[in-house]
Enzyme design. Structure first.
Site, mmCIF file in Angstrom:
data_model
loop_
_atom_site.group_PDB
_atom_site.id
_atom_site.type_symbol
_atom_site.label_atom_id
_atom_site.label_comp_id
_atom_site.label_asym_id
_atom_site.label_seq_id
_atom_site.Cartn_x
_atom_site.Cartn_y
_atom_site.Cartn_z
ATOM 1 C CE LYS A 1 -3.423 2.111 3.040
ATOM 2 N NZ LYS A 1 -4.278 1.887 4.208
ATOM 3 C CG HIS B 1 -1.401 -35.461 17.811
ATOM 4 N ND1 HIS B 1 -1.589 -36.635 18.489
ATOM 5 C CD2 HIS B 1 -2.378 -35.396 16.866
ATOM 6 C CE1 HIS B 1 -2.623 -37.282 17.959
ATOM 7 N NE2 HIS B 1 -3.125 -36.539 16.964
ATOM 8 C CE LYS C 1 5.948 -0.792 9.056
ATOM 9 N NZ LYS C 1 4.855 -0.284 8.245
#
Ligand code: F6P
Length: 500
Positions: free
Chosen positions: A205, A382, A492
């Site tokens: 984006k 499991h 960031k």
């Protein structure tokens, strides 16, 4: 959105919770023989069975009262109507428009966005037809056999999940994904590919995300070292709202598919971010996915809360989080095709609602999003189911089952579904071993079951939109903005500043 704990109903819910100290799930089922039928809702090919949770009709009306106090209907209408409810970014939130089947106008800053979406869809459909039909050729004149989607977060998780989930509909080029900046992923994906027949979709984006930019640059070098710079035009397309950065990267503007700031990354697979999905399953199937999501949008806005799937599921989540102290929730899809669903939901739920201030910036003194985790059943049985059954925490689970067998191995499918049911029963009813507490399963542990009639694009659209609206509803209840993600920015920035 105000704070939910200021609502009078909050205190009533605390008292309601105390009533369950002596009332178990088994008691609830004994008291109402039709509980399973009464507390199940079907919308087209998706059924939510929420009967195995601790509530009575009285509990539900209190929770619905909480949603009303928090003005859920108003916030929902604001979202659908294009109001800028993402207030910290001053943005509208309109993923619903990406899948609307209607052409009624929806305005953002005075512009009707529906025609923009339709134009983007036409461009996508034409491109998808060309690539799949062999009209769009690589630089050497060969057809595209492989698509590599480069993106991360919302530009990866949704499309990755969809391509895997809808693999029985895949009849186009093989689609692969690269997200991690760890070169192991890119190198592994490219290892057996031929640049002449590979198309890269760079989905970002912002077109600034470090991981995606580094991967895209490395992919371009891999391509141009064999085919030369001119080949980029035939082998790279981008999905972005940042035209300038895409063009600076070297992708022609005609090869850009648009995104808009009113679509959040984690809500974006319905947009051109879903291009790789459409390349895999074809445009008609992609549209069918959109129409499934649109059906859930209609259900969410028009169904009363006591029959509204995302609202009820969200309220039950709030009930366990805020009144039972559940700090986690487990999601177990009993279908390998949905293996990536827990990861997708981690971003959707934890990036949306992992906040500790209200939308107005006030500190929050109650819990918001729990930890979402999960794994495919029966594999999950499991690993962590022991903790679900006998651990010291009681947390709610979502099971997802697909009724239709798509593999022609009915014995295995039957075992898969029976395992799901057995796990739900073990959690609900438990087992008392008179001789050994170690062998006793306490039971009385909540779960919901989502049944898909079949895993087709329409039902898949229903399922994901269900989770989106569930997440939004919880954000409204908690009084937060589920559409920003400022917490991710600091890391960031720090990474960008650091030197090796
Ligand atoms: O992780 C933060 C984030 O901003 C997500 O919300 C987003 O989906 C992802 O990064 C990728 O962003 P972009 O599509 O801009 O590369």
């Amino acid at each position: 959105m105000g704070k939910p704990n200021a609502s009078a109903v909050w205190e009533k819910l605390k008292a309601e919770r105390n009533g369950f100290e002596t009332r178990t799930l088994s008691d609830l089922f004994l008291a109402d023989k039709s509980r399973a039928e009464n507390f199940a809702i079907k919308l087209d090919g998706l059924t939510l069975d929420y009967s195995r949770n601790h509530f009575t009709n009285e509990t539900l009306s209190l929770l619905i009262g909480l949603a009303k106090d928090q003005k859920l209907p108003e916030w929902r209408s604001k979202m659908y109507g294009g109001e800028k409810i993402n207030n910290s970014e001053d943005r509208a939130v309109l993923h619903t428009v990406l899948r609307t089947q209607k052409d009624d106008p929806v305005f953002v800053d005075g512009v009707d966005v529906v025609p923009l979406v339709r134009a983007a869809q036409r461009k996508m459909a034409a491109f998808v037809a060309d690539v799949r039909g062999g009209e769009w050729l690589g630089a050497t004149g060969e057809a595209i056999t492989h698509v590599v989607n480069i993106g991360i977060g919302g530009s990866d998780l949704g499309p990755r999940l969809a391509v895997s989930a809808l693999r029985n509909y895949a009849d186009g080029p093989e689609v692969r994904f690269v997200a991690n900046v760890d070169a192991a992923e890119l190198v592994g994906v490219l290892k057996d590919l031929d640049p002449a027949t590979t198309l890269f979709v760079v989905a970002s984006k912002t077109f600034t995300t470090q991981e995606t930019m580094l991967n895209a640059q490395a992919a371009r070098r891999w391509l141009t070292s064999v085919l030369g710079d001119a080949a980029v035009a035939r082998h790279f397309v981008a999905v972005s709202s940042n035209q300038d950065n895409v063009v600076n990267f070297g992708i022609a503007s005609s090869n850009i598919f648009p995104m808009w700031d009113w679509v959040g990354g984690r809500y974006s697979l319905w947009s051109a971010v879903g291009l790789c999905i459409a390349l895999s399953i074809g445009w008609n199937n992609f549209e069918s996915m959109l129409s499934g999501a649109a059906a859930m949008d209609d259900h969410f806005i028009s169904t009363p809360p006591n029959r509204n799937m995302p609202v009820l599921s969200a309220l039950i989540g709030v009930w366990y989080r805020n009144f039972w102290g559940a700090h986690g929730r487990a999601v177990m899809p009993y279908d390998e095709r949905l293996r990536d669903l827990p990861r997708y939901l981690q971003q959707l739920e934890m990036e949306s609602n992992g906040k500790s201030v209200t939308r107005d910036g006030e500190a929050i003194e109650y819990q918001t999003a729990p930890i979402t985790f999960g794994e495919c059943g029966s594999v999950s049985q499991h690993s962590f189911h022991q903790w679900l059954h006998q651990g010291t925490d009681r947390i709610p689970s979502d099971f997802i089952g697909v009724i239709r067998d798509d593999w022609g191995l009915p014995e295995q499918h039957k075992a898969l579904i029976l395992n799901l049911k057995a796990q739900a029963d073990a959690l609900t009813y438990g087992y008392v071993d008179n001789k050994s507490p170690q062998l006793t399963n306490p039971g009385d542990r909540p779960c919901s079951i989502l049944w898909l009639d079949g895993l087709d694009p329409y039902n898949f659209g229903l399922l994901l939109a269900f989770y989106e609206h569930r997440t939004f509803t919880q954000g409204v209840i908690w009084g937060i903005n589920p559409f920003d993600q400022w917490g991710v920015q600091l890391g960031k920035k720090l990474a960008a500043k650091m030197e090796m």
